[in-house]
Enzyme design. Structure first.
Site, PDB file in Angstrom:
ATOM      1  N   HIS A 227      29.090 -36.095  36.290  1.00  0.00           N
ATOM      2  CA  HIS A 227      27.639 -36.341  35.641  1.00  0.00           C
ATOM      3  C   HIS A 227      27.700 -36.935  34.298  1.00  0.00           C
ATOM      4  O   HIS A 227      27.414 -38.252  33.993  1.00  0.00           O
ATOM      5  CB  HIS A 227      27.020 -35.001  35.520  1.00  0.00           C
ATOM      6  CG  HIS A 227      25.714 -35.108  34.849  1.00  0.00           C
ATOM      7  ND1 HIS A 227      25.629 -35.008  33.680  1.00  0.00           N
ATOM      8  CD2 HIS A 227      24.385 -35.305  35.648  1.00  0.00           C
ATOM      9  CE1 HIS A 227      24.108 -35.029  33.169  1.00  0.00           C
ATOM     10  NE2 HIS A 227      23.731 -35.461  34.697  1.00  0.00           N
ATOM     11  N   GLU A 267      27.469 -24.804  36.637  1.00  0.00           N
ATOM     12  CA  GLU A 267      26.408 -26.184  36.478  1.00  0.00           C
ATOM     13  C   GLU A 267      26.970 -27.069  35.391  1.00  0.00           C
ATOM     14  O   GLU A 267      25.990 -27.346  34.315  1.00  0.00           O
ATOM     15  CB  GLU A 267      25.086 -25.894  36.821  1.00  0.00           C
ATOM     16  CG  GLU A 267      24.835 -25.371  38.037  1.00  0.00           C
ATOM     17  CD  GLU A 267      23.341 -25.504  38.376  1.00  0.00           C
ATOM     18  OE1 GLU A 267      22.742 -26.422  38.096  1.00  0.00           O
ATOM     19  OE2 GLU A 267      23.035 -24.143  38.936  1.00  0.00           O
ATOM     20  N   HIS A 269      26.994 -29.952  32.726  1.00  0.00           N
ATOM     21  CA  HIS A 269      26.409 -31.262  32.536  1.00  0.00           C
ATOM     22  C   HIS A 269      26.677 -32.182  31.432  1.00  0.00           C
ATOM     23  O   HIS A 269      27.669 -32.978  31.698  1.00  0.00           O
ATOM     24  CB  HIS A 269      24.702 -31.119  32.631  1.00  0.00           C
ATOM     25  CG  HIS A 269      24.197 -30.853  33.787  1.00  0.00           C
ATOM     26  ND1 HIS A 269      23.712 -31.793  34.583  1.00  0.00           N
ATOM     27  CD2 HIS A 269      23.556 -29.801  34.463  1.00  0.00           C
ATOM     28  CE1 HIS A 269      23.120 -31.090  35.735  1.00  0.00           C
ATOM     29  NE2 HIS A 269      23.119 -29.982  35.511  1.00  0.00           N
ATOM     30  N   GLU A 284      24.662 -25.028  32.494  1.00  0.00           N
ATOM     31  CA  GLU A 284      23.160 -25.002  32.451  1.00  0.00           C
ATOM     32  C   GLU A 284      22.762 -23.796  32.910  1.00  0.00           C
ATOM     33  O   GLU A 284      21.648 -23.212  32.809  1.00  0.00           O
ATOM     34  CB  GLU A 284      22.543 -26.058  33.910  1.00  0.00           C
ATOM     35  CG  GLU A 284      20.927 -26.390  33.879  1.00  0.00           C
ATOM     36  CD  GLU A 284      20.512 -27.174  34.884  1.00  0.00           C
ATOM     37  OE1 GLU A 284      19.665 -27.306  35.042  1.00  0.00           O
ATOM     38  OE2 GLU A 284      21.393 -28.210  35.278  1.00  0.00           O
TER      39      GLU A 284
END
Length: 297
Positions: A227, A267, A269, A284
């Site tokens: 990402h 998660e 990012h 996240e």
């Protein structure tokens, strides 16, 4: 080389720490995309929160030439500024429903940002004057943006499968990627004078020179959904693997190493180099992760 990863809880699990950067005050500043707020954290201290409109969707945050933090409000279609004392100023954008996402400081002292839903690149001065530049492509979904070594701003076109460059005069050049449906997102300038980017759709890290020559490096797990990406102090680039719960690094000659995060399903990012020399990732699920080559860095 051993890598140590430590997680710091900074927010509620559903607040969504998304992007982070090191402020001029030595603290980490981060966006909470679901909580509609900006956070500040120094390792060893307690995090603080500056509440915005809960529905504004703050995404990417960077340091501006004025020493304040600037961020995009994806759902409110605004650019925000927060001073080190917590004072917030917000600037509405000329194009309705434009979906600003990426933002970066330019060599001209302004902030440059992407408008995902409007196929435009925007520029905002530190006193709030906005200019928009249309891209020569529709449905391209311009995403992350960074300053290049050539006095241009380089950005990813997530749905056009390309990397773009815009000069200070507004001239735009697009470079198609070799891999179909690569869906690039994060992009950063490397210490080698090239731009490095994450191909979330292809499970690869890409590199593009300022004259448009592209190389791609497949990750061990092609389904990991890389990402964001950032250089560290040694020249390597670190990236998040959102779907695989890992962070990874790639050297300038393409050697890739990946590391599991301590908490499952966290998660990851955004990722950024901290003032302490460690790499930090925004998780996240409510935490920041410090990645270091020494314990307790």
């Amino acid at each position: 080389m051993a890598v140590f990863i430590e997680e710091f809880a900074v927010a509620e699990a559903d607040s969504g720490p998304y992007s982070l950067t090191s402020g001029p005050d030595g603290a980490l500043w981060f966006t909470m995309v679901h909580g509609g707020s900006i956070g500040r954290f120094v390792a060893g201290g307690e995090p603080s929160t500056h509440q915005l409109d809960p529905e504004c969707g703050p995404t990417i945050i960077v340091v501006g030439s004025d020493g304040a933090l600037w961020f995009t409000e994806y759902r409110a279609h605004r650019i925000g500024r927060i001073a080190l004392d917590g004072e917030v100023t917000e600037f509405a954008l000329p194009t309705a429903q434009c979906g600003p996402f990426g933002i970066a400081a330019g060599p001209d002292g302004a902030l440059w940002f992407t408008e995902t839903a409007a196929d435009r690149i925007g520029r905002i001065t530190t006193d709030g004057h906005v200019t928009e530049f249309p891209l020569p492509s529709t449905g391209a979904f311009p995403s992350a943006i960074t300053a290049g070594p050539d006095d241009g701003m380089w950005f990813t076109l997530n749905q056009a499968n390309a990397i773009g460059r815009i000069g200070m005069d507004g001239a735009v050049t697009l470079h198609a990627l070799p891999t179909d449906s690569a869906a690039p997102v994060g992009i950063a300038a490397g210490h080698d004078g090239a731009l490095w980017f994450a191909e979330i759709g292809a499970g690869q890290i890409g590199r593009i020179t300022t004259d448009g020559r592209t190389s791609e490096f497949p990750l061990p797990d092609r389904t990991s959904r890389p990402h964001a990406i950032t250089p560290d102090s040694t020249g390597a680039l670190w990236f998040t693997e959102w779907a695989a719960n890992r962070v990874g690094s790639i050297t300038l000659d393409g050697e890739i190493t990946v590391h599991e995060l301590p908490t499952a399903g966290s998660e990851p990012h955004g990722i950024s180099l901290g003032r302490d020399g460690s790499v930090w990732a925004a998780l996240e699920t409510g935490a920041l992760a410090r990645v270091s080559t020494r314990p307790g860095a």
